[in-house]
Design a protein around this motif. Structure first.
Motif, short mmCIF file in Angstrom:
data_model
loop_
_atom_site.label_atom_id
_atom_site.label_comp_id
_atom_site.label_asym_id
_atom_site.label_seq_id
_atom_site.Cartn_x
_atom_site.Cartn_y
_atom_site.Cartn_z
N ARG A 15 -51.06 1.33 77.51
CA ARG A 15 -51.84 1.50 76.28
C ARG A 15 -53.10 0.63 76.28
O ARG A 15 -54.19 1.09 75.93
N GLU A 16 -52.97 -0.63 76.69
CA GLU A 16 -54.14 -1.52 76.69
C GLU A 16 -55.19 -1.02 77.67
O GLU A 16 -56.39 -1.03 77.36
N ARG A 17 -54.74 -0.59 78.85
CA ARG A 17 -55.70 -0.08 79.83
C ARG A 17 -56.39 1.17 79.31
O ARG A 17 -57.58 1.37 79.53
N ARG A 18 -55.62 2.02 78.62
CA ARG A 18 -56.23 3.22 78.05
C ARG A 18 -57.31 2.85 77.04
O ARG A 18 -58.39 3.44 77.02
N GLN A 19 -57.01 1.87 76.18
CA GLN A 19 -57.99 1.46 75.17
C GLN A 19 -59.26 0.95 75.82
O GLN A 19 -60.37 1.22 75.34
N GLU A 20 -59.13 0.23 76.92
CA GLU A 20 -60.31 -0.26 77.61
C GLU A 20 -61.11 0.89 78.21
O GLU A 20 -62.34 0.89 78.17
N ARG A 21 -60.41 1.89 78.77
CA ARG A 21 -61.10 3.03 79.34
C ARG A 21 -61.83 3.82 78.25
O ARG A 21 -62.97 4.26 78.44
N VAL A 22 -61.18 3.98 77.10
CA VAL A 22 -61.81 4.70 75.99
C VAL A 22 -63.02 3.93 75.48
O VAL A 22 -64.09 4.51 75.26
N ARG A 193 -69.00 7.01 60.02
CA ARG A 193 -67.56 6.86 60.24
C ARG A 193 -66.97 8.13 60.84
O ARG A 193 -66.20 8.07 61.81
N ASN A 194 -67.31 9.28 60.27
CA ASN A 194 -66.80 10.54 60.79
C ASN A 194 -67.30 10.80 62.21
O ASN A 194 -66.55 11.28 63.07
N TYR A 195 -68.56 10.48 62.45
CA TYR A 195 -69.12 10.67 63.78
C TYR A 195 -68.43 9.77 64.79
O TYR A 195 -68.09 10.20 65.90
N SER A 196 -68.19 8.51 64.41
CA SER A 196 -67.51 7.58 65.29
C SER A 196 -66.10 8.06 65.62
O SER A 196 -65.66 8.00 66.78
N ASN A 197 -65.38 8.54 64.62
CA ASN A 197 -64.03 9.05 64.86
C ASN A 197 -64.06 10.23 65.83
O ASN A 197 -63.19 10.34 66.71
N ALA A 198 -65.05 11.10 65.68
CA ALA A 198 -65.15 12.26 66.57
C ALA A 198 -65.45 11.82 68.00
O ALA A 198 -64.88 12.37 68.96
N ILE A 199 -66.34 10.84 68.17
CA ILE A 199 -66.67 10.35 69.51
C ILE A 199 -65.45 9.71 70.16
O ILE A 199 -65.13 9.99 71.34
N TYR A 200 -64.75 8.86 69.43
CA TYR A 200 -63.57 8.21 70.00
C TYR A 200 -62.51 9.24 70.37
O TYR A 200 -61.88 9.13 71.44
N ALA A 201 -62.30 10.23 69.50
CA ALA A 201 -61.30 11.26 69.80
C ALA A 201 -61.69 12.05 71.05
O ALA A 201 -60.84 12.36 71.89
N SER A 202 -62.97 12.37 71.18
CA SER A 202 -63.43 13.13 72.34
C SER A 202 -63.24 12.33 73.63
O SER A 202 -62.74 12.86 74.63
N ARG A 204 -61.21 9.80 74.14
CA ARG A 204 -59.78 9.60 74.38
C ARG A 204 -59.14 10.85 74.96
O ARG A 204 -58.34 10.79 75.91
N ASN A 205 -59.49 12.02 74.43
CA ASN A 205 -58.93 13.27 74.95
C ASN A 205 -59.38 13.51 76.39
O ASN A 205 -58.59 13.98 77.22
N ASN A 206 -60.64 13.22 76.68
CA ASN A 206 -61.12 13.38 78.05
C ASN A 206 -60.34 12.49 79.02
O ASN A 206 -59.96 12.92 80.11
N TYR A 207 -60.12 11.25 78.60
CA TYR A 207 -59.38 10.33 79.47
C TYR A 207 -57.94 10.81 79.67
O TYR A 207 -57.43 10.84 80.80
N GLU A 208 -57.28 11.21 78.59
CA GLU A 208 -55.89 11.65 78.71
C GLU A 208 -55.80 12.92 79.55
O GLU A 208 -54.83 13.10 80.30
N ASN A 209 -56.79 13.81 79.43
CA ASN A 209 -56.79 15.00 80.27
C ASN A 209 -56.95 14.64 81.74
O ASN A 209 -56.30 15.25 82.61
N GLU A 210 -57.81 13.67 82.02
CA GLU A 210 -57.98 13.23 83.41
C GLU A 210 -56.68 12.64 83.96
O GLU A 210 -56.28 12.92 85.10
N VAL A 211 -56.01 11.83 83.14
CA VAL A 211 -54.74 11.24 83.57
C VAL A 211 -53.71 12.33 83.82
O VAL A 211 -52.96 12.30 84.80
N LEU A 212 -53.66 13.32 82.92
CA LEU A 212 -52.69 14.40 83.06
C LEU A 212 -52.96 15.20 84.32
O LEU A 212 -52.03 15.54 85.07
N VAL A 213 -54.22 15.52 84.58
CA VAL A 213 -54.56 16.28 85.78
C VAL A 213 -54.17 15.49 87.03
O VAL A 213 -53.59 16.04 87.97
N ASP A 214 -54.49 14.20 87.05
CA ASP A 214 -54.14 13.38 88.21
C ASP A 214 -52.63 13.34 88.41
O ASP A 214 -52.14 13.41 89.55
#
Length: 255
Positions: A15-22, A193-202, A204-214
């Protein structure tokens, strides 16, 4: 499923490593916007100085403009250094703190324009000042909103001094203008605030998709290797049984 992803998401151990990547992805998005932001704020700063050239001391205007230009140059240099960073994840928190400091300096410079350049007896210059400061605040909104802590630093520093200067005039018209400034500040924050939430979600999803593909690629490779081993074992077993059957038939045929 083993690996960094499970049926409920990222393995807690990562989790901590993911947060740093995000965070690294978010800060990267910030610094990619810096060149356009510096260009826009430089144009508005020059326009403000030109509009007030006859109304305020030249030394004051040139000094403030020089400070804005230096701050922009520092941001450009930071963006270049970030892009060239070889060990980004090891220093991502430092980069985030550095960006917040730059947001504070930029906000303070534009906030200083209110007490320095507000002309009580010239409504035209007042309108120019308000328009330029609001233009900077909203023109750079996506830049600072990408990393929300920077937005929380920049917006109050940039807008509240001008709001306070309007209130200090002690006139109902200026009170109304100050209220409008506060409303715009709230609107800018809510949008940010809404824009920041959207950026973080995007990110985070990109990172998790990369991890899943790997992980899927890794597991497919392991499955292919296991299947190859099983097929090899099956062929060896078949050859052994065929040889054993042949050896058994030879004595029987002799009998």
């Amino acid at each position: 499923m083993s690996g960094p992803l499970s049926l409920v998401g990222i393995d807690p151990s990562l989790r901590e490593r993911r947060q740093e990547r995000v965070l690294a992805g978010v800060i990267g998005t910030v610094y990619r916007q810096v060149p356009q932001s510096v260009l826009g704020t430089t144009v508005l700063a020059v326009a403000l100085v030109a509009a007030l050239w006859q109304a305020r001391p030249a030394e004051l205007l040139i000094g403030w403009l020089a400070a804005v230009l230096v701050e922009g140059a520092v941001r450009l240099k930071a963006a270049s250094a970030f892009a060239a960073s070889a060990h980004l994840l090891d220093h991502v928190q430092r980069w985030a703190r550095r960006w917040m400091l730059q947001a504070a300096i930029a906000g303070a410079l534009w906030g200083a324009a209110a007490p320095l350049f507000f002309s009580p007896d010239d409504p035209t210059h007042q309108i120019v000042l308000v328009a330029v400061v609001l233009g900077v605040a909203f023109g750079t909104l996506t830049l600072y909103a990408t990393h929300r802590p920077a937005l929380l630093v920049f917006l109050p520093l940039a807008l509240l001094p001008l709001t306070g200067r309007l209130l200090a005039e002690g006139n109902p018209s200026y009170y109304a203008a100050a209220v409008v400034m506060l409303v715009l500040l709230v609107i800018a924050y809510l949008f940010g605030r809404n824009y920041s939430n959207a950026i973080y979600a995007s990110v985070r999803n990109n990172y998790e998709n990369e991890v899943l593909v790997d992980q899927l690629i890794s597991e497919k490779r392991a499955a292919d290797e296991a299947r190859s081993v099983a097929e090899t074992a099956t062929r060896s077993k078949t050859r052994f049984l065929a040889a054993a059957s042949h050896d058994l038939r030879q004595p029987l045929q002799a009998i």
